[in-house]
Write a protein that holds these residues in place. Structure first.
Motif, PDB file in Angstrom:
ATOM      1  N   HIS A  64       0.842  -1.204   0.000  1.00 41.46           N
ATOM      2  CA  HIS A  64       0.000   0.000   0.000  1.00 41.46           C
ATOM      3  C   HIS A  64       0.871   1.245   0.000  1.00 41.46           C
ATOM      4  CE1 HIS A  64      -0.008   1.102   4.464  1.00 41.46           C
ATOM      5  NE2 HIS A  64       0.291  -0.165   4.594  1.00 41.46           N
ATOM      6  N   ASP A  71       5.891   1.820   7.621  1.00 43.55           N
ATOM      7  CA  ASP A  71       4.574   1.327   7.208  1.00 43.55           C
ATOM      8  C   ASP A  71       3.835   2.387   6.425  1.00 43.55           C
ATOM      9  OD1 ASP A  71       2.065   0.195   6.979  1.00 43.55           O
ATOM     10  OD2 ASP A  71       1.568   0.388   9.104  1.00 43.55           O
ATOM     11  N   GLU A 100      -5.204   1.465   2.566  1.00 40.52           N
ATOM     12  CA  GLU A 100      -5.051   0.203   3.307  1.00 40.52           C
ATOM     13  C   GLU A 100      -5.319   0.440   4.774  1.00 40.52           C
ATOM     14  OE1 GLU A 100      -2.882  -2.845   5.744  1.00 40.52           O
ATOM     15  OE2 GLU A 100      -2.668  -0.675   5.728  1.00 40.52           O
ATOM     16  N   GLU A 101      -4.832   1.585   5.278  1.00 40.80           N
ATOM     17  CA  GLU A 101      -4.949   1.858   6.714  1.00 40.80           C
ATOM     18  C   GLU A 101      -6.402   2.007   7.152  1.00 40.80           C
ATOM     19  OE1 GLU A 101      -2.645   1.237   8.502  1.00 40.80           O
ATOM     20  OE2 GLU A 101      -0.707   1.855   7.698  1.00 40.80           O
ATOM     21  N   ASP A 129       3.669  -5.453   3.227  1.00 36.15           N
ATOM     22  CA  ASP A 129       3.190  -4.214   3.832  1.00 36.15           C
ATOM     23  C   ASP A 129       4.377  -3.359   4.243  1.00 36.15           C
ATOM     24  OD1 ASP A 129       0.334  -3.352   5.013  1.00 36.15           O
ATOM     25  OD2 ASP A 129       1.929  -2.589   6.290  1.00 36.15           O
TER      26      ASP A 129
HETATM   27 ZN   LIG Z   1       0.729  -0.991   6.427  1.00 30.72          ZN
END
Ligand SMILES: [Zn+2]
Length: 743
Positions: free
Chosen positions: A370, A380, A417-418, A446
């Protein structure tokens, strides 16, 4: 169907004589007969790759070497920088900037680039306030302060820490400490005579998804939920905190979404269909995944002002966290929680780059990560997205010389995605039929950081991942060596084989938490998740705080982007190996063996549906069915091994065989799950929401047993039986093709 023992015995012999030609192939077949996890290693040096003839292995080795040699730490570092320059939650100006960067960069690599746009229901914070109102008034901060050693926290784009999809509103009341906020914690509180109804629950993060905590708090009648990060779980109790180390600091709240995603993933208003502008939408009042109470997140530096003020009974030992006072259950302190979120439909954009295949352009391998982040997304998803970009760069560079993979390779960068896997889910819903026809493998990543190799996926891909991991260098050995040693060390001492070199690691069962979910659980295509993770898994110290920054990557997660080089090499090798295979390297013997092992476990699950004194669930018929699949798969792998050893792979028959192998996973999914969670179509694998992101074998059956629903248990057993029968039928059909003399 051919299940007599004679051909099987022959197949076994064939496999073993074939060992000289393909060690990895022979090991796969042995695995079907040996105990899970304990296998002799390195009978011979790796000769042919799984799914390749000896001739095509030589060509493939040269191709992969070219890829791996071209991966560069300098390039990775440069590609990562624009991904972590500015906060870029989905639907924000920062996210639009990242999308433009991805489109431009991927085009400059010479790849075809497409953008897939949807309109998703997203929540952004207007204002979040948490005020202790008793015993004395104190305003608690929901903004990280600037920190010496990491200046990123002062960026003007950063707003209040918030929990996406929290209900907006004001809630006030006495505070009760509910430990991890899971159903068992509420049972314990009830036993101790502490009532949560009409009060504000404060729960620590950990052990389950935050949505489970929200749901449990709603069920218990709490007016609001405060989530906080206790230092016993991911802070100073575990080790030095950022900016001095890996762990979470005093003022680092964990953002996140609290969508009740066990009903379905993706956009909360368009279950099962793509969130295109004209899609039919649920009203927010009727959307089952939206929480109904206000939820906020605090760092421990703020939460301690509530916890230390609590009266009431002393908390049981299992509730005690790492702060330096006695944890009490409450009440004794009161709080006012005011959440004002700006919820609405906003554009989200997936960017997909493609390198078209030479022989089979309409068969695809897809890698995905993502691109949206709660804040800067240093780790992330900056690390995962940068590794994917570096893959794209090197593939583009190879393509400039005229080279092409046999099958198409696609690289997907998902948005939102989050917010609960929205970009990937909407894409999977929109293109479900095409993915089922064309996709032979989806690999998700990820994030990565210095640490151990973490690989999950469907069991048919275990031997393939082993085969690839053996060819990617890592330190003085290979990724496989590190994986095996780390997994061996993680086994409970009693289960550890004495010789770690003889231990064979396996793929973990995929649960939830990243963009692999729609591919495995909804579409039913062969799926992997590949990462390298540190001491606290996905919950690294600065996770979902402002300090998940470039500085954290440079100093903690991946100094010098050395790990990134290994990560990129793994991803690229997986893609190239699957894209160019003569026969797709799925091993259903291992799948069947894993199903057998899981079925043997079922009677120990604690069957709440059975009632007192009822006999345990009889899984013998299912076991027999899984064993039949095991035998067919073993014969199939023997026949395929024979063809590869002879170098005899007639194109038409092989194409038909490959399509059967690639599409078999779909037959293990259906539309017969529980009515409220039918979006999860996979019969054998899914999400165990009560153990954070862990995978759950036979998720429908597990839920029926947990819920004490006898009719549902019967239904789920029949469902598993039908899926096992489809597995055998399809393996038998593949075997017929593989054994045909000539086509
Ligand atoms: Zn992530």
């Amino acid at each position: 169907m051919r299940t007599s023992l004679a051909p099987l015995a022959r197949a076994r012999v064939r496999r073993l004589t074939f060992a000289a030609c393909s060690a990895s192939g022979a090991l796969g077949a042995l695995g079907a007969f040996g105990a899970l996890g304990a296998f002799p290693e390195r009978l011979t040096a790796q000769a042919s790759y799984l799914g390749y003839t000896s001739t095509s292995t030589a060509t493939q080795r040269a191709t992969e070497d070219r890829f791996r040699d071209a991966v560069s730490a300098t390039s990775l570092s440069a590609l990562h920088r624009p991904l972590s320059r500015r906060p870029h939650p989905a639907g924000s100006p920062g996210a639009a900037e990242v999308v433009t960067y991805l489109q431009r960069t991927l085009r400059s690599f010479g790849l075809e680039v497409e953008t897939f746009e949807y309109r998703a229901w997203l929540s952004h914070p207007r204002r979040v306030r948490v005020t202790r109102t008793a015993p004395t008034v104190r305003e608690l901060s929901v903004r990280e302060p600037a920190l010496a050693g990491d200046s990123t926290a002062t960026h003007p784009d950063l707003g209040d820490a918030f929990i996406a999809y929290s209900a907006s509103g004001v809630a006030e009341g006495a505070v009760v400490y509910v430990n991890y906020g899971l159903p068992a914690d509420y049972e314990e509180l009830a036993r101790l005579g502490v009532n949560v109804r009409g009060r504000i629950a404060i729960a620590r993060y950990g052990r389950s998804h935050r949505a489970v905590k929200v749901f449990a708090a709603q069920q218990a009648g709490a007016r609001a939920l405060i989530l906080y990060s206790d230092p016993a779980d991911d802070g100073f109790v575990r080790g030095p905190a950022w900016p001095n180390g890996y762990w979470r600091g005093e003022q680092m709240p964990q953002r996140g979404n609290a969508k009740l995603s066990w009903y379905f993933h993706g956009d909360p208003l368009t279950p099962g269909v793509a969130a295109l502008p004209d899609a039919p939408r649920l009203s927010t009042a009727n959307a089952p995944t939206l929480p109904r109470i206000p939820v906020v997140a605090l760092a421990w530096g703020e939460a301690q002002h509530l916890l230390s003020a609590l009266g009431g009974p002393v908390a049981p030992a299992s509730f005690a966290g790492g702060l330096p006072f006695t944890y009490r259950l409450g009440p004794g302190a009161a709080v006012r929680v005011a959440v004002d979120l700006d919820d609405g439909l906003r554009p989200i954009r997936n960017v997909v780059a493609t390198l078209r295949g030479r022989d089979a352009p309409d068969r695809r391998v897809m890698l995905g990560a993502h691109h949206d982040a709660w804040t800067f997304g240093g780790v992330d998803p900056g690390t995962g997205a940068a590794a994917l970009l570096e893959c794209a760069r090197v593939l583009g560079q190879m393509a400039r010389t005229g080279w092409r993979p046999a099958r198409t390779i696609a690289l997907a960068f998902w948005d939102a995605e989050e917010y609960g896997l929205i970009g990937s889910t909407e894409y999977a819903e929109q293109w479900r039929q095409q993915l089922q026809d064309q996709l032979v493998l989806y690999v998700n990543t990820d994030m990565y950081m210095r640490g151990r190799f973490d690989a999950g996926g469907v069991p048919s891909l275990r031997d393939f991942v082993v085969d690839v991991a053996r060819t990617v260098p890592d330190g003085s050995g290979t990724v496989y060596d590190g994986w095996r040693t780390a997994e061996w060390a993680r086994l409970p001492r009693a289960q550890r084989p004495a010789d770690s070199a003889a231990y064979r690691p396996d793929l973990k069962t995929l649960g939830s938490g990243a963009d692999f979910v729609p591919f495995q659980d909804h579409v039913g295509v062969p799926t992997l998740s590949i990462e390298f993770i540190g001491a606290n898994g996905y919950g690294f110290g600065t996770y979902h705080s402002r300090f998940d920054s470039r500085a954290y990557v440079e100093r903690i997660a991946d100094p010098g982007f050395v790990q990134g080089v290994t990560m990129t090499r793994v991803l690229g090798t997986l893609a190239l190996r699957m894209a160019n295979a003569d026969v797709l390297p799925f091993r259903f013997s291992h799948y069947a063996a894993r199903l057998e092992a899981a079925l043997r476990d079922v009677p120990t699950w604690g069957d709440h549906a059975a009632g007192q004194g009822a006999p345990p669930l009889d899984v013998a018929p299912l076991l027999a069915s899984a064993n039949r699949a095991l035998q067919l798969a073993t014969s199939l792998e023997g026949a395929i091994g024979q063809r590869l050893a002879n170098g005899h792979i007639p194109p038409d028959a092989t194409r038909a065989l490959n399509d059967r192998l690639a599409r078999l996973e779909q037959l293990l999914a259906d539309d017969d799950g529980a009515p409220d969670s039918r979006w999860y179509r996979h019969v054998f694998y899914g999400w165990n929401i009560y153990s954070l992101y862990d995978g759950q074998p036979f998720p429908g059956l597990a839920e029926a047993m947990r819920g004490g629903d006898r009719a549902r248990v019967t239904h789920e057993v029949a469902r598993i039986a039908r899926a096992l029968a489809r597995l055998s039928t399809e393996l038998a059909a593949a075997l017929t093709i593989a054994q045909a003399r000539e086509t």
